[in-house]
Write an enzyme that holds these catalytic residues in place. Structure first.
Site, PDB file in Angstrom:
ATOM      1  N   GLY A  28      16.049   2.919  34.654  1.00  0.00           N
ATOM      2  CA  GLY A  28      16.502   3.303  35.872  1.00  0.00           C
ATOM      3  C   GLY A  28      17.495   2.730  36.848  1.00  0.00           C
ATOM      4  N   HIS A 177      16.128   4.657  48.177  1.00  0.00           N
ATOM      5  CA  HIS A 177      17.049   4.892  47.119  1.00  0.00           C
ATOM      6  C   HIS A 177      17.056   6.499  46.952  1.00  0.00           C
ATOM      7  CE1 HIS A 177      17.967   0.953  45.213  1.00  0.00           C
ATOM      8  NE2 HIS A 177      16.883   0.521  45.927  1.00  0.00           N
ATOM      9  N   LYS A 292      17.071  18.142  40.083  1.00  0.00           N
ATOM     10  CA  LYS A 292      18.244  18.031  39.241  1.00  0.00           C
ATOM     11  C   LYS A 292      19.225  19.257  39.160  1.00  0.00           C
ATOM     12  CE  LYS A 292      17.582  13.596  38.853  1.00  0.00           C
ATOM     13  NZ  LYS A 292      18.286  12.845  39.926  1.00  0.00           N
ATOM     14  N   ARG A 325       7.529  12.223  33.942  1.00  0.00           N
ATOM     15  CA  ARG A 325       6.475  12.689  34.353  1.00  0.00           C
ATOM     16  C   ARG A 325       5.661  13.495  33.541  1.00  0.00           C
ATOM     17  NH1 ARG A 325       9.747  13.039  39.217  1.00  0.00           N
ATOM     18  NH2 ARG A 325       9.298  11.170  40.389  1.00  0.00           N
ATOM     19  N   ASP A 386      20.105  14.745  45.746  1.00  0.00           N
ATOM     20  CA  ASP A 386      20.055  13.573  45.125  1.00  0.00           C
ATOM     21  C   ASP A 386      20.271  12.541  46.077  1.00  0.00           C
ATOM     22  OD1 ASP A 386      19.494  11.767  43.061  1.00  0.00           O
ATOM     23  OD2 ASP A 386      20.805  12.743  41.529  1.00  0.00           O
ATOM     24  N   LYS A 393      29.051   7.951  38.372  1.00  0.00           N
ATOM     25  CA  LYS A 393      29.728   6.662  38.532  1.00  0.00           C
ATOM     26  C   LYS A 393      29.911   6.013  37.239  1.00  0.00           C
ATOM     27  CE  LYS A 393      28.888   5.724  43.522  1.00  0.00           C
ATOM     28  NZ  LYS A 393      28.430   4.706  44.701  1.00  0.00           N
ATOM     29  N   ASP A 514       9.806  -0.727  89.588  1.00  0.00           N
ATOM     30  CA  ASP A 514       9.370  -0.173  88.346  1.00  0.00           C
ATOM     31  C   ASP A 514       9.638  -0.661  86.965  1.00  0.00           C
ATOM     32  OD1 ASP A 514       8.055   2.728  89.142  1.00  0.00           O
ATOM     33  OD2 ASP A 514       9.691   2.123  90.498  1.00  0.00           O
TER      34      ASP A 514
END
Length: 739
Positions: A28, A177, A292, A325, A386, A393, A514
């Site tokens: 990750g 993130h 995605k 998952r 995303d 990158k 006030d």
């Protein structure tokens, strides 16, 4: 000091084999990015540009395994010794409802703009609250007063507030993130949930986001749901200042750039080149997730093949799908759709000697991933939404010869920084197809020119710079907070004030009403003084040494009705009317109010255009209130109104002023500073105390002598010497003076 990194998962996963714990590295972007920064701290401890941060750190998170009580201490010892990590233990049921439940079935789809996928289960929310509390208790076991805490991501949005309640002065940073959604999406959360999440995040001193848009969405949600305004991202909450800012996460640029020339990557490159000789390679690497846009890009590739038969047998799409998952039905259905679509495209266009799509469903380790990046002519990255997308990158960093075309979705946070790439809308399959044609047809000189710009940007703002910028900004907020706190009316100052009070012979007490003596009311007429306040003022005025003056924006009829029987001075309409003790009301100077008839119709139009706004008409001023209106629409209408009023009043002696949810129109030269001069000149006072809560009191603070005690209610910059937090603290101080 130590740095405490807090995330849902530790940078490793633990399994138990044959009675022993074994550790494997977690995958990750968060883990790789933070790990790179921590490695940098170790390597450059003697020359770090961040001098306050020592190399000592502890990473706190779930170890990826359920551990029984008798083995918890063993795992804690091993994790601390080998990895400077501190595990948080959760049961399988807690992890299921917290992670698979609230995190992945509620927050993930909602924050990624898939509201129809979001599930709103109360037991998921309860588990999310409970797990955040468990994390909080784990941190309390090891935290020290001089630690800095950096919390990461959407799993732990309640944690900053939980920690703040236990450690009011510890610097706490939070970084999200994933995207932060717009108000219209965020408000789909049940009311109590969304309020708790925002309050939880506001427990941090600094809240970071990948893009400017995400930061602004957060600030708008805070304003519209909690009612807190901001000034350049800074929010004052009670006595604390919180800042929201943008920090686009980078990558470990040097690691990817340098890896291309290593023997291991070169070996992998040669294997790939032999297999894919004479093909232009389009690379798609992604985790299996509906955000995605994988099906969209496959359909876009299909259209490309339809429209560009000249590229048949000359191009291949390498589709790497990373399992995610596993066991969740929705993801299995999506994988089946992808498998079927790949089979359809290959069956439609493929030949015996050419398969258009080469597909692998597996996780790729670092070396083969860099090799793939370095040989691919095009990277096709088309998420539907995303937070950042570091793959884009990483691909560029691995293209050491500056070739390779990046096709990037405008819905990825990285698109804000990588504008020289081919930016597309992933919902338009034809646009994806055209981008592929353009990428394959772009001259190499133009590719290199664009990539050089992006390379420079990635090298200059890598993950090290990102982390240091965030932590330096966190400590800058802490320093700014100290400046605010330095003006707090502390016990030592109160003791000195009481000492000076007791020895004084002539005292002048100047008080706003006030927000200073009473809290703000929705309707001005409802802020009636309590019997306790009237009694307090009676006791203050009973002392012959005291001259008490109330300076208010209210009309003189209100002040006369409430305080006319007390032996004190009164100032109405911020100085238009003055009533000295035991005397009649008089105007500060000759004033006109014939202008009101020209401006009231304008204000009535804006009142009709902004629900819950209203007009308060006084003798020599008009106030337009919008405290309970929709904050965004209110802000828009205020700007429109002020522009119109300034134009209409340009040639008359009138001021248009903005205050705390009010717009006031009054005669020029009328303010509390001018009005208070009448009282300051009356006697030779040896003690002066002035207390107020808003911009109208600044005129008073400015003209006070240096020996005066001036106090601004609320944590904000002011000409006043000191700050009190709220009107209750004002009443406590005044009560101390009459003891």
């Amino acid at each position: 000091m130590r740095l405490l990194i807090v995330s849902n998962r530790l940078p490793f996963t633990v399994v138990k084999k044959e009675g022993k714990f074994e550790f494997s590295e977690s995958a990750g972007g968060l883990v790789s990015g933070i790990s790179a920064y921590l490695d940098y701290l170790k390597e450059t401890a003697h020359q770090s540009s961040f001098p306050r941060l020592e190399t000592e750190y502890i990473w706190i998170g779930w170890p990826g395994i359920t551990v029984d009580d008798k083995n918890k201490e063993e795992l804690k010892t091993l994790a601390l010794k080998q990895f400077s990590a501190y595990p948080v233990f959760l049961t399988e049921d807690e992890m299921d409802k917290f992670y698979q439940g609230f995190c992945n079935k509620t927050i993930w789809p909602l924050f990624h703009y898939f509201p129809t996928y979001a599930v709103y289960e109360e037991n998921y929310w309860s588990s999310y609250q409970r797990v955040n509390e468990i994390f909080g208790k784990a941190i309390l076991e090891i935290i020290k007063p001089d630690d800095t805490v950096w919390i990461h991501d959407y799993h732990l949005m309640l944690l900053p507030k939980l920690l703040r309640e236990q450690f009011p002065i510890v610097p706490i940073g939070f970084f999200l993130h994933i995207p932060f959604p717009s108000f219209e999406i965020f408000r789909l959360l049940p009311k109590t949930w969304r309020q708790e999440i925002l309050n939880g995040l506001l427990g941090a001193d600094l809240i970071g986001f990948h893009t400017y848009d995400y930061t602004q969405y957060f600030l708008r949600c805070v304003r519209r749901i909690l009612g807190f305004e901001h000034n350049l991202g800074k929010i004052i909450i009670g006595e604390r200042m919180v800042k929201a800012d943008t920090f686009p996460m980078g990558i470990d640029y040097k690691r990817f750039y340098n890896a291309v020339s290593t023997p291991e990557v070169k070996k992998e490159r040669e294997k790939l080149k032999k297999t894919l000789t004479n093909y232009k390679i389009i690379l798609s690497v992604d985790r299996l997730d509906y955000t995605k846009g994988i099906i969209n890009r496959l359909q876009g590739f299909e259209i490309f093949l339809e429209r560009n038969p000249q590229w048949h047998k000359k191009v291949v799409l390498l589709l790497i799908l990373v399992p995610s998952r596993i066991g969740v039905e929705m993801y299995q259905q999506m994988k089946n759709q992808i498998d079927e679509l790949i089979g359809k495209i290959n069956g439609r266009f493929g030949k015996i000697d050419w398969t258009p799509i080469l597909y692998q469903y597996k996780f790729l380790s670092f070396i083969p991933l860099v090799a793939l990046y370095s040989v691919s002519d095009v990277a096709l990255i088309t998420p539907l939404r995303d937070g950042m997308n570091l793959i884009a990158k990483e691909y560029l960093a691995s293209r050491t010869d500056k070739t390779g075309v990046l096709i990037l979705s405008e819905m990825a946070g990285a698109a804000q920084e990588l504008g020289e790439a081919i930016i597309i809308n992933p919902n338009n399959r034809e646009e994806i197809a055209e981008a592929l044609r353009l990428a394959l047809a772009t001259p190499e000189e133009e590719i290199i020119r664009r990539n050089q710009i992006m390379h420079n940007r990635l090298a200059n703002y890598d993950v090290i710079r990102w982390a240091e910028d965030f932590l330096q900004a966190l400590l800058a907020v802490e320093e700014e907070q100290k400046i605010l706190n330095a003006k707090l009316f502390e016990e030592s100052i109160q003791k000195q004030l009481i000492k000076d009070w007791k020895k004084a012979n002539q005292r002048l007490i100047l008080l706003d009403y006030d927000g200073t003596l009473v809290p703000f009311a929705v309707k001005p007429e409802k802020a009636v003084p309590s019997a306790e306040l009237v009694n307090l003022l009676q006791k203050l005025t009973a002392d012959s040494k005291n001259d008490v003056v109330l300076l208010s924006g209210r009309n003189r009829n209100n002040l006369q009705e409430w305080f006319g029987k007390l032996a004190l001075g009164l100032v109405a309409e911020h100085g238009a009317w003055i009533k000295e003790k035991n005397r009649e009301w008089q105007l500060l100077k000759p004033l006109r109010n014939d202008w009101k008839s020209k401006l009231l119709p304008i204000l009535k139009i804006y009142t009709d255009r902004l629900p819950n706004s209203f007009i308060e008409e006084k003798e020599y001023s008009i106030v337009w209130h919008y405290r309970t209106t929709d904050p965004v629409l209110g802000e828009l209408r205020v700007r429109e109104l002020i522009d119109e009023l300034i134009h209409l009043t340009a040639n008359i002696d009138i001021q248009v002023l903005t205050g705390s949810k009010v717009v006031e129109i009054r005669n020029s030269g009328v303010n509390k500073g001018v009005a208070s001069m009448n009282f300051l000149k009356a006697k030779d006072y040896d003690f002066i105390l002035a207390i107020g809560d808003d911009w109208t009191d600044e005129d008073l603070f400015k003209i006070l002598p240096a020996t005066a005690y001036s106090i601004r209610v609320g944590m904000t910059l002011s000409y006043a010497k000191y700050n009190l937090r709220n009107h209750n603290e004002v009443l406590k101080l005044l009560t101390e003076l009459i003891k």
